[in-house]
Each structure stands twice: as C-alpha cells, then as structure tokens.
Design a protein around this motif. Structure first.
Motif, PDB file in Angstrom:
ATOM      1  N   ARG A   1       0.897  -1.465  -0.102  1.00 60.39           N
ATOM      2  CA  ARG A   1      -0.248   0.290  -0.027  1.00 60.39           C
ATOM      3  C   ARG A   1       0.391   1.171  -0.188  1.00 60.39           C
ATOM      4  O   ARG A   1       0.962   2.251  -1.034  1.00 60.39           O
ATOM      5  CB  ARG A   1      -1.109   0.239   1.120  1.00 60.39           C
ATOM      6  CG  ARG A   1      -1.597   0.464   1.118  1.00 60.39           C
ATOM      7  CD  ARG A   1      -3.154   0.651   2.017  1.00 60.39           C
ATOM      8  NE  ARG A   1      -2.641   1.124   3.583  1.00 60.39           N
ATOM      9  CZ  ARG A   1      -2.833  -0.578   4.305  1.00 60.39           C
ATOM     10  NH1 ARG A   1      -3.442  -1.437   3.904  1.00 60.39           N
ATOM     11  NH2 ARG A   1      -1.786  -0.210   5.826  1.00 60.39           N
TER      12      ARG A   1
ATOM     13  N   GLU B   1      -3.005  12.650  -4.900  1.00 57.66           N
ATOM     14  CA  GLU B   1      -4.850  11.700  -4.336  1.00 57.66           C
ATOM     15  C   GLU B   1      -5.493  10.505  -5.868  1.00 57.66           C
ATOM     16  O   GLU B   1      -5.770   9.817  -4.925  1.00 57.66           O
ATOM     17  CB  GLU B   1      -5.694  12.855  -5.736  1.00 57.66           C
ATOM     18  CG  GLU B   1      -5.680  14.329  -4.861  1.00 57.66           C
ATOM     19  CD  GLU B   1      -6.415  15.944  -5.076  1.00 57.66           C
ATOM     20  OE1 GLU B   1      -7.154  15.229  -6.517  1.00 57.66           O
ATOM     21  OE2 GLU B   1      -6.468  16.415  -5.111  1.00 57.66           O
TER      22      GLU B   1
ATOM     23  N   THR C   1      -2.860   7.842  -5.653  1.00 55.83           N
ATOM     24  CA  THR C   1      -2.202   6.717  -4.846  1.00 55.83           C
ATOM     25  C   THR C   1      -3.308   6.618  -3.981  1.00 55.83           C
ATOM     26  O   THR C   1      -3.599   5.721  -3.401  1.00 55.83           O
ATOM     27  CB  THR C   1      -1.055   7.433  -4.359  1.00 55.83           C
ATOM     28  OG1 THR C   1      -1.294   8.181  -3.455  1.00 55.83           O
ATOM     29  CG2 THR C   1      -0.336   6.536  -5.437  1.00 55.83           C
ATOM     30  N   GLU C   2      -4.345   7.607  -3.765  1.00 53.84           N
ATOM     31  CA  GLU C   2      -5.964   7.294  -2.837  1.00 53.84           C
ATOM     32  C   GLU C   2      -6.914   6.603  -3.253  1.00 53.84           C
ATOM     33  O   GLU C   2      -7.828   6.612  -2.864  1.00 53.84           O
ATOM     34  CB  GLU C   2      -5.498   8.726  -1.990  1.00 53.84           C
ATOM     35  CG  GLU C   2      -4.136   8.555  -1.268  1.00 53.84           C
ATOM     36  CD  GLU C   2      -4.890  10.409  -0.413  1.00 53.84           C
ATOM     37  OE1 GLU C   2      -6.173  10.654  -0.814  1.00 53.84           O
ATOM     38  OE2 GLU C   2      -4.043  10.544   0.147  1.00 53.84           O
TER      39      GLU C   2
ATOM     40  N   GLU D   1      -9.485   4.362  -4.665  1.00 52.48           N
ATOM     41  CA  GLU D   1      -9.712   3.427  -4.620  1.00 52.48           C
ATOM     42  C   GLU D   1     -10.116   2.565  -6.076  1.00 52.48           C
ATOM     43  O   GLU D   1     -10.814   3.435  -6.560  1.00 52.48           O
ATOM     44  CB  GLU D   1     -11.025   2.842  -3.517  1.00 52.48           C
ATOM     45  CG  GLU D   1     -10.389   3.196  -2.224  1.00 52.48           C
ATOM     46  CD  GLU D   1     -10.252   2.005  -1.499  1.00 52.48           C
ATOM     47  OE1 GLU D   1      -9.530   0.962  -1.925  1.00 52.48           O
ATOM     48  OE2 GLU D   1      -9.117   2.557  -0.735  1.00 52.48           O
TER      49      GLU D   1
END
Length: 130
Positions: free
Chosen positions: A37, A115, A117-118, A120
């Motif tokens: 992650r 943004e 990488t965040e 979903e």
C-alpha cells in the motif's frame, strides 16, 4: 524518470525495489500488505520484489511476534547503505525537476499524484474509458 533510473541502475536496484527499501527505511519493519500500500505496488508484484531484495541481502523477513502467521519485513544495513549512498543524488534530481517545473506546477503534480494513490479501484465497472 530517466535520471532516477540511471541512478538506480548504478545502485543495482529497480524503481520498485528502491520504493520498498525507502518505505521500510522511513517507517520501520512492516507487513507485506502495508508495504504494498505505501509503495503503491500490487501484492503479487511485491512478493517477487521482496524475494529479490532478500536474495540481495537488502531486506530480511521474520515471523510477527504477536501473530506467527504474519511476516514482518525489515531493511538491512546493506539496504540502508544503498539509500544513504544515493539520497543526495536523488534529492539533486528531484530539486532539478522542481526547478524546471516551477513551484506551482510541482505542487500541483504532487497533489495529483497523492490523490491518484488514494483512489480505490472501482469494482465490477470494467476499464475506465474516455
């Protein structure tokens, strides 16, 4: 990325391997899911990357003290040495990029990458098309 790739090739690590050892160096020992992650890697890819890093002596694995089913990965002194030996070059390359982009565009880029990488993954919606 070309200058970074050259630096990493000289150090004997890939971009993904560099990200993994940087995450471990900055955050300490972690489980593979957390590493994936934080390094923005898929878990199956991370499994192969960790195997290579372990073969190179740059990370170690051990069972978690509290849950023997889990593994904890830790950067070794050799891994830290690669980071230490290349950090000033990495900073110089990134400073040059920031200067060439300009402060405002650089900050916009960093914000957008954060943004991205965040986000979903969208389940059951298929590929995104334009």
């Amino acid at each position: 990325m070309l200058p970074i790739r050259g630096m990493l090739a000289d150090a004997g690590v890939t971009e993904q391997q560099w990200r993994v050892i940087r995450v471990l160096d900055e955050e300490g020992p972690l489980d593979p899911t957390t590493i994936a992650r934080r390094a923005v890697l898929l878990l199956p890819s991370l499994t192969r990357i960790l195997q290579k890093l372990e073969e190179k002596g740059l990370v170690t694995r051990r069972p978690d003290d509290h849950d023997r089913r889990r593994q904890v990965i830790e950067v070794t002194d050799a891994g830290r040495n690669i980071i230490d030996a290349n950090m000033s070059t990495s900073h110089r390359i990134l400073s040059d990029l920031r200067e060439r982009l300009g402060e405002e565009r650089h900050e916009t880029l960093i914000d957008l990458l954060g943004e991205l990488t965040e986000l979903e993954p969208q389940k059951d919606k298929g590929p995104v098309t334009r």
